[in-house]
Design an enzyme around this catalytic site. Sequence first.
Site, PDB file in Angstrom:
ATOM      1  N   TYR A   1      13.882  22.892  17.614  1.00 17.97           N
ATOM      2  CA  TYR A   1      12.889  21.948  18.144  1.00 17.97           C
ATOM      3  C   TYR A   1      11.641  22.717  18.536  1.00 17.97           C
ATOM      4  O   TYR A   1      11.720  23.808  19.104  1.00 17.97           O
ATOM      5  CB  TYR A   1      13.443  21.244  19.397  1.00 17.97           C
ATOM      6  CG  TYR A   1      12.397  20.419  20.128  1.00 17.97           C
ATOM      7  CD1 TYR A   1      12.239  19.064  19.845  1.00 17.97           C
ATOM      8  CD2 TYR A   1      11.553  20.996  21.080  1.00 17.97           C
ATOM      9  CE1 TYR A   1      11.265  18.312  20.488  1.00 17.97           C
ATOM     10  CE2 TYR A   1      10.578  20.252  21.721  1.00 17.97           C
ATOM     11  CZ  TYR A   1      10.437  18.916  21.420  1.00 17.97           C
ATOM     12  OH  TYR A   1       9.471  18.179  22.054  1.00 17.97           O
TER      13      TYR A   1
ATOM     14  N   GLU B   1       4.800  17.286  17.498  1.00 14.90           N
ATOM     15  CA  GLU B   1       6.221  17.593  17.695  1.00 14.90           C
ATOM     16  C   GLU B   1       6.933  17.700  16.352  1.00 14.90           C
ATOM     17  O   GLU B   1       6.800  16.812  15.512  1.00 14.90           O
ATOM     18  CB  GLU B   1       6.881  16.480  18.537  1.00 14.90           C
ATOM     19  CG  GLU B   1       8.349  16.745  18.841  1.00 14.90           C
ATOM     20  CD  GLU B   1       8.998  15.577  19.593  1.00 14.90           C
ATOM     21  OE1 GLU B   1       9.240  15.708  20.794  1.00 14.90           O
ATOM     22  OE2 GLU B   1       9.247  14.529  18.955  1.00 14.90           O
TER      23      GLU B   1
END
Lengths: 403, 290
Positions: free
Chosen positions: A125, A213
């Site tokens: 992530y 993101e």
Amino acid sequence: MNLHEYQAKELLKRYNVPVQEGFACNTPGEAEEAYRQIKTTYGSNFAVVKAQIHAGGRGKGKIEGKEQRGVAVGKNAEAVKEIAQNILGGTLVTIQTGPSGKLVSKVLVAQDVYYEGPNAIKEFYLSILLDRAQGQNVIMYSTEGGMDIEEVAHNTPDKIFREHVHPSGPLQAFQARKIAFNFGLSGEAFKNMVKFVTNLYNAYVGLDCAMLEINPLFKTSDEKIIAVDCKMSLDDNAIMRHPDLGVLRDVTEEDPTEVEAGKFNLNFVKLDGNVGCMVNGAGLAMATMDMIKLSGGEPANFLDVGGTANAQTVEAGFRIILKDPKVKAILINIFGGIVRCDRVAQGVIDAYQTMGNISVPIIVRLQGTNATEAKKLIDESGLKVQSAILLSEAAELVNKAVS
Amino acid sequence: MAVLVNKNSKILVQGFTGTEGTFHATQMIEYGTHVVGGVTPGKGGSTHLDRPVFNTVADCVRTTGANVSIIFVPPAFAADAIMESAEGGVDLIICITEGIPVQDMVKVKNFLQGKNTRLIGPNCPGVITADECKVGIMPGFVFVKGKIGIVSKSGTLTYEAADQVAKAGLGISTAIGIGGDPIIGTPTKEAVELLMNDPETDGIVMIGEIGGSMEAEAAQWIKEHGTKPVVGFIAGQTAPPGRRMGHAGAIVGGADDTAAAKMKIMEECGIYVVKSPADIGKKMAEVIKK
């Protein structure tokens, strides 16, 4: 301004950030054709069909009335076409869309990156955003990719790393290396990750992102580093210097009344309550919403009419608020500073007369320059408009209107 | 005296000859503010509102001795105007401009590090010391002279608070509009600190909004160093998460920056928190007597 995954990926490619490649498709036929091209180019029998909406949780979400998920793998042209058929035109309900879901009008048909190879695959992530307190951009990353990052932050905060970037320059090489080391990478994958993160930061700054993101950030079995999904939102204040990005706005993702309000330069946010409001200034508008709630009502909207509250803006505000049948009363709260209250009052009267029959009670609170003259104008207009000068008086009138 | 600006402050206006600059400079002069000149690149040497116009801030400071700058420059050029002002040698910059890209402000914040220049704003109504000096766009008459200081992220809500304070029989020393953007020059804590140290201020109204952690930091500081009563209000108790409410910085990002969370911390730190914006003046009158 939020972007779709397919738009964000195209933008990342401009900055040499490797992405899971694919084609945005409007019809099942286009999806089938996209599958063929992907098969020819990448030699894989699999392709992923991904619904394009401005909300996360697509993989677990379902199309209303069907068993179809918002992200699904097809193993041949027919399967891909069928999945696209199920998704396109359907309403996708995910944990982020709320129960009403979102209409899907595009799918991204993308290459399968989970192919087998010499090494293990790995999901990470990574996101870049503004640290408001520090006044700096920060890269947040974790080895726990493909999961809900808020859950990771809550349960295992030690698995979240942060890297602040000094405003005077780009991401430094030692910082990019640190990130790649913390991901536990070595060899080819390490080098690819350093390049990926460096270029991604350049994209974030170059595109004036408000948030970027990548989840999952993916290491393939042959050591490539790829953005499999991308959530990107742009700084609304910076769109003026990116004319090519402004056109990427998808108004079908926004509330139609909010889009209409924007045409009148009104700053409007649709809410779920029964008392509409029209206020000058964002802070006072929020405070007015809070006061409505404390008076026993629920705010139906946020509406900042800005510095010019005249007959045209008031009329536009009335029309937009009254589109919602749940609205039982409207509170106009103007603190007249530079703008004179008697002019605003005249604007309200004119707008009211133009509109004809407004069936809900209108409460007008005008304070500041010429407030007394304004109250007199309203009281003598013969209209069904109640007036107040103090905020506490307005609160009482709202309370009466909703009880 | 009061804080930041007073009757001795010499004001220069950046974006002096534009529509906004002209209108508000006129209002400031009518209030009695000592506006000594302005800057509009390319119009240096001319006169506007009976005051000299300069090409650069440095020229204006050198000739007029200006020590405060107010900025009415459009968003695309505002960051540059702030940096020019800091380099030009003014002590205080008040940036009214709304809509500056956030990455520009990241650069500005870094540029100002280590310099002896304070920035107020951007996206703010300015600063007013009642009956002495107005450097901003607020209606001057609302700010009746008195001993209550105001720190606020919002424009009209500042006027509302000042009006209530006056109607409660009190008045204003200095009101500081710190601005509603995610990155601002002077955070809540620093503005509160200025007023806490001001001998002419007896009480402080602190008005915040959803988003960010500035109110929580200010509250912690007040708990440790506070010597005067503080009345607090947070706008946006009914704002939905993830939606931007007008101001670029007014957005609930997580559990810590909701109105409820901020109000809780403020209460724990000894701030008199009011739930309704209608109670700000009343509450101040009540606690100042204690």
